[in-house]
Write a protein that holds these residues in place. Sequence first.
Motif, PDB file in Angstrom:
ATOM      1  N   ALA A 393      -8.745 -46.699   5.875  1.00 23.31           N
ATOM      2  CA  ALA A 393      -8.632 -48.156   5.915  1.00 23.31           C
ATOM      3  C   ALA A 393      -7.836 -48.639   7.116  1.00 23.31           C
ATOM      4  O   ALA A 393      -8.108 -49.712   7.666  1.00 23.31           O
ATOM      5  CB  ALA A 393      -8.002 -48.669   4.619  1.00 23.31           C
ATOM      6  N   ASP A 394      -6.841 -47.861   7.557  1.00 21.46           N
ATOM      7  CA  ASP A 394      -6.022 -48.279   8.699  1.00 21.46           C
ATOM      8  C   ASP A 394      -6.649 -47.894  10.037  1.00 21.46           C
ATOM      9  O   ASP A 394      -6.033 -48.093  11.093  1.00 21.46           O
ATOM     10  CB  ASP A 394      -4.614 -47.705   8.589  1.00 21.46           C
ATOM     11  CG  ASP A 394      -4.588 -46.176   8.674  1.00 21.46           C
ATOM     12  OD1 ASP A 394      -5.648 -45.554   8.882  1.00 21.46           O
ATOM     13  OD2 ASP A 394      -3.487 -45.599   8.531  1.00 21.46           O
ATOM     14  N   GLN A 395      -7.859 -47.334  10.007  1.00 20.55           N
ATOM     15  CA  GLN A 395      -8.617 -46.967  11.206  1.00 20.55           C
ATOM     16  C   GLN A 395      -7.906 -45.924  12.066  1.00 20.55           C
ATOM     17  O   GLN A 395      -8.124 -45.841  13.280  1.00 20.55           O
ATOM     18  CB  GLN A 395      -8.950 -48.209  12.036  1.00 20.55           C
ATOM     19  CG  GLN A 395      -9.801 -49.225  11.283  1.00 20.55           C
ATOM     20  CD  GLN A 395     -10.251 -50.385  12.148  1.00 20.55           C
ATOM     21  OE1 GLN A 395      -9.755 -50.601  13.250  1.00 20.55           O
ATOM     22  NE2 GLN A 395     -11.210 -51.149  11.657  1.00 20.55           N
ATOM     23  N   GLY A 404     -13.610 -48.169  17.813  1.00 24.74           N
ATOM     24  CA  GLY A 404     -12.790 -49.342  18.088  1.00 24.74           C
ATOM     25  C   GLY A 404     -12.785 -50.259  16.883  1.00 24.74           C
ATOM     26  O   GLY A 404     -13.707 -50.252  16.051  1.00 24.74           O
ATOM     27  N   SER A 405     -11.750 -51.073  16.776  1.00 27.45           N
ATOM     28  CA  SER A 405     -11.506 -51.843  15.567  1.00 27.45           C
ATOM     29  C   SER A 405     -12.648 -52.771  15.200  1.00 27.45           C
ATOM     30  O   SER A 405     -13.047 -52.865  14.041  1.00 27.45           O
ATOM     31  CB  SER A 405     -10.210 -52.650  15.726  1.00 27.45           C
ATOM     32  OG  SER A 405      -9.954 -53.392  14.564  1.00 27.45           O
ATOM     33  N   GLU A 406     -13.218 -53.473  16.181  1.00 25.80           N
ATOM     34  CA  GLU A 406     -14.251 -54.459  15.855  1.00 25.80           C
ATOM     35  C   GLU A 406     -15.481 -53.799  15.256  1.00 25.80           C
ATOM     36  O   GLU A 406     -15.984 -54.206  14.200  1.00 25.80           O
ATOM     37  CB  GLU A 406     -14.643 -55.251  17.110  1.00 25.80           C
ATOM     38  CG  GLU A 406     -15.721 -56.298  16.834  1.00 25.80           C
ATOM     39  CD  GLU A 406     -16.144 -57.038  18.094  1.00 25.80           C
ATOM     40  OE1 GLU A 406     -17.103 -57.823  18.001  1.00 25.80           O
ATOM     41  OE2 GLU A 406     -15.530 -56.819  19.151  1.00 25.80           O
ATOM     42  N   ARG A 407     -15.980 -52.759  15.913  1.00 26.98           N
ATOM     43  CA  ARG A 407     -17.195 -52.121  15.402  1.00 26.98           C
ATOM     44  C   ARG A 407     -16.920 -51.340  14.120  1.00 26.98           C
ATOM     45  O   ARG A 407     -17.760 -51.310  13.216  1.00 26.98           O
ATOM     46  CB  ARG A 407     -17.796 -51.209  16.469  1.00 26.98           C
ATOM     47  CG  ARG A 407     -18.488 -51.988  17.581  1.00 26.98           C
ATOM     48  CD  ARG A 407     -19.168 -51.076  18.586  1.00 26.98           C
ATOM     49  NE  ARG A 407     -18.209 -50.313  19.374  1.00 26.98           N
ATOM     50  CZ  ARG A 407     -18.534 -49.581  20.442  1.00 26.98           C
ATOM     51  NH1 ARG A 407     -19.802 -49.503  20.827  1.00 26.98           N
ATOM     52  NH2 ARG A 407     -17.609 -48.927  21.117  1.00 26.98           N
ATOM     53  N   ALA A 408     -15.739 -50.735  14.006  1.00 20.24           N
ATOM     54  CA  ALA A 408     -15.400 -50.031  12.772  1.00 20.24           C
ATOM     55  C   ALA A 408     -15.282 -50.998  11.601  1.00 20.24           C
ATOM     56  O   ALA A 408     -15.467 -50.609  10.444  1.00 20.24           O
ATOM     57  CB  ALA A 408     -14.100 -49.254  12.942  1.00 20.24           C
ATOM     58  N   GLY A 409     -15.012 -52.245  11.905  1.00 27.80           N
ATOM     59  CA  GLY A 409     -14.868 -53.252  10.860  1.00 27.80           C
ATOM     60  C   GLY A 409     -16.174 -53.826  10.368  1.00 27.80           C
ATOM     61  O   GLY A 409     -16.176 -54.619   9.418  1.00 27.80           O
ATOM     62  N   ARG A 410     -17.296 -53.453  10.987  1.00 28.39           N
ATOM     63  CA  ARG A 410     -18.612 -53.914  10.505  1.00 28.39           C
ATOM     64  C   ARG A 410     -19.548 -52.712  10.372  1.00 28.39           C
ATOM     65  O   ARG A 410     -20.613 -52.665  10.973  1.00 28.39           O
ATOM     66  CB  ARG A 410     -19.193 -54.979  11.434  1.00 28.39           C
ATOM     67  CG  ARG A 410     -19.238 -54.617  12.918  1.00 28.39           C
ATOM     68  CD  ARG A 410     -19.962 -55.725  13.700  1.00 28.39           C
ATOM     69  NE  ARG A 410     -19.872 -55.582  15.140  1.00 28.39           N
ATOM     70  CZ  ARG A 410     -20.626 -54.777  15.882  1.00 28.39           C
ATOM     71  NH1 ARG A 410     -21.532 -54.023  15.306  1.00 28.39           N
ATOM     72  NH2 ARG A 410     -20.478 -54.735  17.203  1.00 28.39           N
ATOM     73  N   ARG A 452      -8.503 -41.091  -6.396  1.00 25.14           N
ATOM     74  CA  ARG A 452      -7.419 -41.250  -5.419  1.00 25.14           C
ATOM     75  C   ARG A 452      -7.004 -42.716  -5.350  1.00 25.14           C
ATOM     76  O   ARG A 452      -7.235 -43.414  -4.362  1.00 25.14           O
ATOM     77  CB  ARG A 452      -7.862 -40.762  -4.042  1.00 25.14           C
ATOM     78  CG  ARG A 452      -8.078 -39.266  -3.929  1.00 25.14           C
ATOM     79  CD  ARG A 452      -6.776 -38.484  -4.096  1.00 25.14           C
ATOM     80  NE  ARG A 452      -5.718 -38.965  -3.229  1.00 25.14           N
ATOM     81  CZ  ARG A 452      -5.583 -38.611  -1.944  1.00 25.14           C
ATOM     82  NH1 ARG A 452      -6.443 -37.750  -1.409  1.00 25.14           N
ATOM     83  NH2 ARG A 452      -4.591 -39.086  -1.230  1.00 25.14           N
ATOM     84  N   GLY A 453      -6.355 -43.178  -6.420  1.00 26.21           N
ATOM     85  CA  GLY A 453      -5.892 -44.551  -6.447  1.00 26.21           C
ATOM     86  C   GLY A 453      -4.828 -44.853  -5.425  1.00 26.21           C
ATOM     87  O   GLY A 453      -4.540 -46.024  -5.137  1.00 26.21           O
ATOM     88  N   ASP A 454      -4.242 -43.812  -4.834  1.00 28.45           N
ATOM     89  CA  ASP A 454      -3.219 -44.002  -3.819  1.00 28.45           C
ATOM     90  C   ASP A 454      -3.817 -44.288  -2.445  1.00 28.45           C
ATOM     91  O   ASP A 454      -3.082 -44.600  -1.491  1.00 28.45           O
ATOM     92  CB  ASP A 454      -2.351 -42.751  -3.727  1.00 28.45           C
ATOM     93  CG  ASP A 454      -3.157 -41.499  -3.406  1.00 28.45           C
ATOM     94  OD1 ASP A 454      -4.224 -41.306  -4.032  1.00 28.45           O
ATOM     95  OD2 ASP A 454      -2.733 -40.724  -2.530  1.00 28.45           O
ATOM     96  N   VAL A 455      -5.135 -44.159  -2.296  1.00 28.11           N
ATOM     97  CA  VAL A 455      -5.805 -44.345  -1.012  1.00 28.11           C
ATOM     98  C   VAL A 455      -6.368 -45.761  -0.925  1.00 28.11           C
ATOM     99  O   VAL A 455      -7.046 -46.226  -1.849  1.00 28.11           O
ATOM    100  CB  VAL A 455      -6.934 -43.310  -0.832  1.00 28.11           C
ATOM    101  CG1 VAL A 455      -7.727 -43.575   0.448  1.00 28.11           C
ATOM    102  CG2 VAL A 455      -6.361 -41.900  -0.829  1.00 28.11           C
ATOM    103  N   ALA A 456      -6.092 -46.454   0.178  1.00 30.00           N
ATOM    104  CA  ALA A 456      -6.590 -47.812   0.360  1.00 30.00           C
ATOM    105  C   ALA A 456      -8.099 -47.785   0.575  1.00 30.00           C
ATOM    106  O   ALA A 456      -8.626 -46.918   1.277  1.00 30.00           O
ATOM    107  CB  ALA A 456      -5.910 -48.474   1.554  1.00 30.00           C
ATOM    108  N   PRO A 457      -8.845 -48.742  -0.009  1.00 27.02           N
ATOM    109  CA  PRO A 457     -10.292 -48.771   0.168  1.00 27.02           C
ATOM    110  C   PRO A 457     -10.683 -49.143   1.596  1.00 27.02           C
ATOM    111  O   PRO A 457      -9.995 -49.927   2.257  1.00 27.02           O
ATOM    112  CB  PRO A 457     -10.760 -49.827  -0.835  1.00 27.02           C
ATOM    113  CG  PRO A 457      -9.565 -50.695  -1.056  1.00 27.02           C
ATOM    114  CD  PRO A 457      -8.366 -49.807  -0.909  1.00 27.02           C
ATOM    115  N   VAL A 458     -11.775 -48.582   2.063  1.00 21.08           N
ATOM    116  CA  VAL A 458     -12.296 -48.870   3.394  1.00 21.08           C
ATOM    117  C   VAL A 458     -13.357 -49.966   3.277  1.00 21.08           C
ATOM    118  O   VAL A 458     -14.343 -49.815   2.558  1.00 21.08           O
ATOM    119  CB  VAL A 458     -12.922 -47.609   4.020  1.00 21.08           C
ATOM    120  CG1 VAL A 458     -13.499 -47.928   5.398  1.00 21.08           C
ATOM    121  CG2 VAL A 458     -11.893 -46.489   4.113  1.00 21.08           C
ATOM    122  N   LEU A 459     -13.143 -51.078   3.951  1.00 17.57           N
ATOM    123  CA  LEU A 459     -14.087 -52.192   3.941  1.00 17.57           C
ATOM    124  C   LEU A 459     -14.526 -52.527   2.518  1.00 17.57           C
ATOM    125  O   LEU A 459     -15.706 -52.410   2.156  1.00 17.57           O
ATOM    126  CB  LEU A 459     -15.309 -51.858   4.808  1.00 17.57           C
ATOM    127  CG  LEU A 459     -14.995 -51.515   6.274  1.00 17.57           C
ATOM    128  CD1 LEU A 459     -16.250 -51.035   6.984  1.00 17.57           C
ATOM    129  CD2 LEU A 459     -14.417 -52.724   6.988  1.00 17.57           C
TER     130      LEU A 459
END
Length: 536
Positions: A393-395, A404-410, A452-459
């Motif tokens: 989730a933190d890339q 890169g952040s923009e493309r990883a975010g979509r 793994r509830g300790d792991v933040a979800p990705v997108l």
Amino acid sequence: MNAPDLVVLADRIHPLDAAGPDHTALAVTGGVISALGTRADVRDWRGNHTEIVELGAATLTPGLVDGHSHPVLGLDLSRGVDLSAVSTIDELVRALRTAPRTGWVTGWGLDPNTFGGAPITSAPLVAALGPDVPAYLTLFDAHSALVSPRALELAGITGPRTFGSGASVVCDAAGHPTGHLLELDAMELVRALLPADDPADRQQRLSDLLRRMAASGYTAANAMDFEGDALDLFRALEDAGSLPMRWRFAPFVMPATSAADLARVLEQQRLCGRRWRVDGAKFMIDGTIDGGTAWLTEPDTHGESVAPFWPDPAEYTAAVHHLAAHGVPTVTHAIGDAGIAHVLDTLTGAPRTPVPHRIEHLEAMPADLLPRFRRLDVTASMQPTHCTHYTRADQSDNWSERLGSERAGRAFRCRDLREQGARLALGSDWPIAPFDPRAILADAQLRRPAGRGDVAPVLPGQALTARMALEGFTTEAATAAGLGDRTGRLRPGFAADLTAFGLDPLTAPPDEFAQAPVLLTVVDGDVVHRAEEVPA
């Protein structure tokens, strides 16, 4: 109706059909669903030879279908020590030091994040094994390998090589090979030197794999290759007894293909058995983002992923059109946005086939491409665990850093595809990721690893609903295979492919469902898996 061969009773039955009455009983006659009803109906259905299976507080669904798997190629890709849990170079060295030393050392599942952003080189192999041991490690994406200096020496690799595809031998600034081999043609230079597996051992390993898949709830799967000894293995297993699953195969079509190669693929479409058949052709338009071999419209942060796997994409288009004109449905691995766009452009002009064309993986995709899937009737096929297991989730992972952040975010736009009306089939891509569908169904909803509830979800905005996820393994998978009129739902006249779970996949918390027992798997009306707690 004639007395059924099998009646299954469960507190919940999800036909995944139009809304109707609640059912608690399902009858099977001659491998086909013959009736749906309640436990009270069984008295009128049963005959002298009807088998009654009472599952109690269980949930019965249509049989699950893996949208993307490599059962035979996976025997090669999963040779040696399992490195999938390795996360640091020190752990890699320790794992290799404990590997059996009988000639070659092999391993699989190595995550490039192990190198912490540093170049992937053979230095850890030398530290663990010394300079004289030949070693071949398959990275988790199966599109790259890491080999030892001795392996390079045995293969005669002393510098860069030129290939008729997007493959390469990675070299340092001085032109010396680092041990990192990208894509199949480069990997094959060393892989071809590995000692051959014993045929009987391969048959047993494949048989064990298929039994474990059936025990996890699968009744069918799509195999994205048909190479090597695949034909011999599946014929041998079927001769030895019925396969526990149905399989559809799509042979590879590689760059620099010839008219004879295409003719061979056409001829293979005639091959079939009782529960397997060749039905399609598999292409790759690019490689992977992790390896820098995807096809992006703009370079990744390393200046890579700018070229297609086919040096001349027009040749890919011509090959797809040729096969489609003969009725062969095509399947294309496409990960980068430029690659996905080119495949969609190709399919815009391709003949329609009885089974829809499909595109696999679809990782980096801008919004303007989404509506084209429904418009062109192209199946989107995705593997939720590619996102949940190999990105963060933190890339901070290698995949996100390269994009890169923009493309990883979509990226990994499962929900967006469904909301645009696309047909979305889900799968595992075993052995690239684990095959268990319960965890994949959970990951598709959670956008993180199950348990793994300790792991933040990705997108998290791309999360599927529980029903969407189940449809990806059932109704959507059936339509993707051109079988929506005979399987994928629990309806009289449909194939009796059934999966029974100890928990309800539509209402159970996803983390809990990932651990739910699979009580029964039925294929063609045959019970191919029965949990110990289910009386025979």
